[in-house]
Design a protein around this motif. Structure first.
Motif, PDB file in Angstrom:
ATOM      1  N   ALA A 176      75.005 -24.085 110.446  1.00  0.00           N
ATOM      2  CA  ALA A 176      73.916 -23.803 111.070  1.00  0.00           C
ATOM      3  C   ALA A 176      73.020 -25.205 111.466  1.00  0.00           C
ATOM      4  O   ALA A 176      72.569 -25.778 112.409  1.00  0.00           O
ATOM      5  CB  ALA A 176      73.036 -22.863 110.616  1.00  0.00           C
ATOM      6  N   GLU A 177      73.064 -26.010 110.218  1.00  0.00           N
ATOM      7  CA  GLU A 177      72.227 -27.266 110.230  1.00  0.00           C
ATOM      8  C   GLU A 177      73.119 -28.320 111.054  1.00  0.00           C
ATOM      9  O   GLU A 177      72.503 -29.131 111.759  1.00  0.00           O
ATOM     10  CB  GLU A 177      72.124 -27.790 108.835  1.00  0.00           C
ATOM     11  CG  GLU A 177      71.201 -29.023 108.618  1.00  0.00           C
ATOM     12  CD  GLU A 177      70.886 -29.594 107.327  1.00  0.00           C
ATOM     13  OE1 GLU A 177      70.368 -30.492 107.244  1.00  0.00           O
ATOM     14  OE2 GLU A 177      71.103 -28.793 106.529  1.00  0.00           O
ATOM     15  N   GLN A 213      74.855 -21.006 118.083  1.00  0.00           N
ATOM     16  CA  GLN A 213      73.708 -20.761 117.309  1.00  0.00           C
ATOM     17  C   GLN A 213      72.897 -19.414 117.253  1.00  0.00           C
ATOM     18  O   GLN A 213      73.107 -18.790 116.135  1.00  0.00           O
ATOM     19  CB  GLN A 213      72.560 -21.661 117.723  1.00  0.00           C
ATOM     20  CG  GLN A 213      72.483 -23.219 117.171  1.00  0.00           C
ATOM     21  CD  GLN A 213      71.343 -23.978 117.653  1.00  0.00           C
ATOM     22  OE1 GLN A 213      70.715 -23.908 118.835  1.00  0.00           O
ATOM     23  NE2 GLN A 213      70.864 -24.901 116.528  1.00  0.00           N
ATOM     24  N   LYS A 214      73.124 -18.748 118.561  1.00  0.00           N
ATOM     25  CA  LYS A 214      72.728 -17.375 118.599  1.00  0.00           C
ATOM     26  C   LYS A 214      73.552 -16.632 117.801  1.00  0.00           C
ATOM     27  O   LYS A 214      73.178 -15.564 116.989  1.00  0.00           O
ATOM     28  CB  LYS A 214      72.558 -16.980 119.979  1.00  0.00           C
ATOM     29  CG  LYS A 214      71.202 -17.702 120.698  1.00  0.00           C
ATOM     30  CD  LYS A 214      71.167 -17.416 122.037  1.00  0.00           C
ATOM     31  CE  LYS A 214      69.986 -17.849 122.895  1.00  0.00           C
ATOM     32  NZ  LYS A 214      69.958 -17.528 124.237  1.00  0.00           N
ATOM     33  N   SER A 215      74.777 -16.642 117.941  1.00  0.00           N
ATOM     34  CA  SER A 215      75.749 -15.955 117.302  1.00  0.00           C
ATOM     35  C   SER A 215      75.913 -16.060 115.987  1.00  0.00           C
ATOM     36  O   SER A 215      76.036 -15.279 115.024  1.00  0.00           O
ATOM     37  CB  SER A 215      77.332 -16.365 118.013  1.00  0.00           C
ATOM     38  OG  SER A 215      77.395 -16.038 119.279  1.00  0.00           O
ATOM     39  N   LEU A 216      75.853 -17.303 115.393  1.00  0.00           N
ATOM     40  CA  LEU A 216      75.786 -17.500 113.963  1.00  0.00           C
ATOM     41  C   LEU A 216      74.422 -16.787 113.413  1.00  0.00           C
ATOM     42  O   LEU A 216      74.593 -16.305 112.086  1.00  0.00           O
ATOM     43  CB  LEU A 216      75.776 -19.144 113.600  1.00  0.00           C
ATOM     44  CG  LEU A 216      76.016 -19.453 112.480  1.00  0.00           C
ATOM     45  CD1 LEU A 216      77.415 -19.021 111.947  1.00  0.00           C
ATOM     46  CD2 LEU A 216      75.873 -21.148 112.155  1.00  0.00           C
ATOM     47  N   GLY A 217      73.421 -17.022 114.267  1.00  0.00           N
ATOM     48  CA  GLY A 217      72.110 -16.544 113.500  1.00  0.00           C
ATOM     49  C   GLY A 217      72.043 -14.916 113.425  1.00  0.00           C
ATOM     50  O   GLY A 217      71.494 -14.150 112.488  1.00  0.00           O
ATOM     51  N   ARG A 218      72.933 -14.258 114.192  1.00  0.00           N
ATOM     52  CA  ARG A 218      73.094 -12.748 114.197  1.00  0.00           C
ATOM     53  C   ARG A 218      74.335 -12.488 113.291  1.00  0.00           C
ATOM     54  O   ARG A 218      74.724 -11.164 113.286  1.00  0.00           O
ATOM     55  CB  ARG A 218      73.632 -12.470 115.709  1.00  0.00           C
ATOM     56  CG  ARG A 218      72.176 -12.357 116.446  1.00  0.00           C
ATOM     57  CD  ARG A 218      72.690 -12.147 118.059  1.00  0.00           C
ATOM     58  NE  ARG A 218      71.699 -12.258 119.138  1.00  0.00           N
ATOM     59  CZ  ARG A 218      71.917 -12.427 120.281  1.00  0.00           C
ATOM     60  NH1 ARG A 218      72.890 -12.565 120.819  1.00  0.00           N
ATOM     61  NH2 ARG A 218      70.448 -12.817 121.054  1.00  0.00           N
TER      62      ARG A 218
END
Length: 285
Positions: A176-177, A213-218
């Motif tokens: 993520a970072e 990013q969106k996929s990882l956040g979900r």
């Protein structure tokens, strides 16, 4: 002095062989040999190798090498002391583990011998000591390390306890970072002067990474990896190299960073959720 006591001072580093000879008025002579001794006021010389330390600023963490949770590192350590020799070497990682804090990854004590007592003049290519969950075959597993700023603290003591310290800073990040870092760099590129033909390519890279990013956040790692792969294909593809070779060269390292982060994230996922043999793990990754 008045009692016939003579005082001789030695201050320079070195090994001293002292022989005292006295002769009276009649020519009678006596010789006394002092046991060999040394003076050593110089600390050992320490070095951390194979850990990407060239060109970094110890005060600026943005210049420190980046590692991912899920990766392994294989730093090597040298310690030397030409006079007294080495007595002890220790390496600690700080702040260290997510649970348990700082951890000693290398502890080595040498036997001293001779007169004066001395240790080995050089200890080279030392690696972390094997221990469950932390070091294996000289490689340091970073999966249990805290994210953020870390440092390897190499300490050395010579035979007379002169002490030296060298620190090797580094940062541990996750995927993520890494996505944030690369998208920030992309934003700078897109705001600067780049060939017009590169702009739609940079926009598509950024869109792929934003989707990742969106996929990882979900919590959808698989979807994030697909989007990142799509971005890497554009970053390293022939179109960008053709219209903007300088930009393509700049993004090559970012593509490598994302690939490393994706691999490390899969390793962590496997260790946390999956079961099976080592062969199955390798095939899965």
């Amino acid at each position: 002095d008045a009692q016939g006591v003579y005082t001789v001072e030695y201050s320079e580093d070195g090994v001293y062989y002292v022989r005292i000879t006295a002769r009276d008025a009649q020519g009678n002579e006596s010789t006394q040999t002092v046991p060999r001794f040394s003076i050593d006021g110089t600390p050992p010389v320490l070095e951390v190798r194979e850990f990407q330390q060239d060109g970094l600023d110890p005060l600026d963490s943005r210049t420190w090498p980046l590692f991912f949770q899920g990766e392994e590192a294989a730093p090597r350590f040298n310690a030397s002391d030409p006079l007294s020799g080495m007595k002890r070497v220790r390496v600690t990682v700080l702040p260290g583990l997510t649970t348990g804090g700082e951890a000693v990854v290398l502890e080595r004590t040498s036997n001293l011998s001779g007169t004066p007592k001395t240790g080995p003049r050089f200890l080279g290519n030392l690696s972390c000591s094997d221990q469950a969950g932390l070091c294996s075959s000289g490689k340091l597993f970073l999966g249990d390390m805290r994210k953020g700023n870390q440092r390897l603290k190499l300490e050395g003591w010579d035979a007379v306890d002169n002490h030296a310290v060298v620190e090797a800073p580094f940062r541990i990040i996750d995927l993520a970072e890494a996505l944030i870092i690369v998208r920030d760099r992309l934003a700078v590129l897109r705001q600067g002067e780049v060939p017009e033909g590169a702009r739609p390519l940079l926009a598509s890279i950024d869109q792929f990474l934003a989707t990742g990013q969106k996929s990882l956040g979900r919590g959808h790692l698989g979807g994030a990896l697909v989007s990142i792969e799509d971005a890497i294909k554009v970053m390293t593809g022939p179109a960008l190299k053709l219209v903007a070779p300088v930009v393509a060269q700049a993004l090559a390292k970012d593509a490598q960073l994302l690939a490393r982060g994706s691999y490390a994230e899969v390793v962590l996922y496997w260790k946390q959720f999956a079961v099976g043999t080592g062969e199955e793990q390798t095939a899965y990754i």
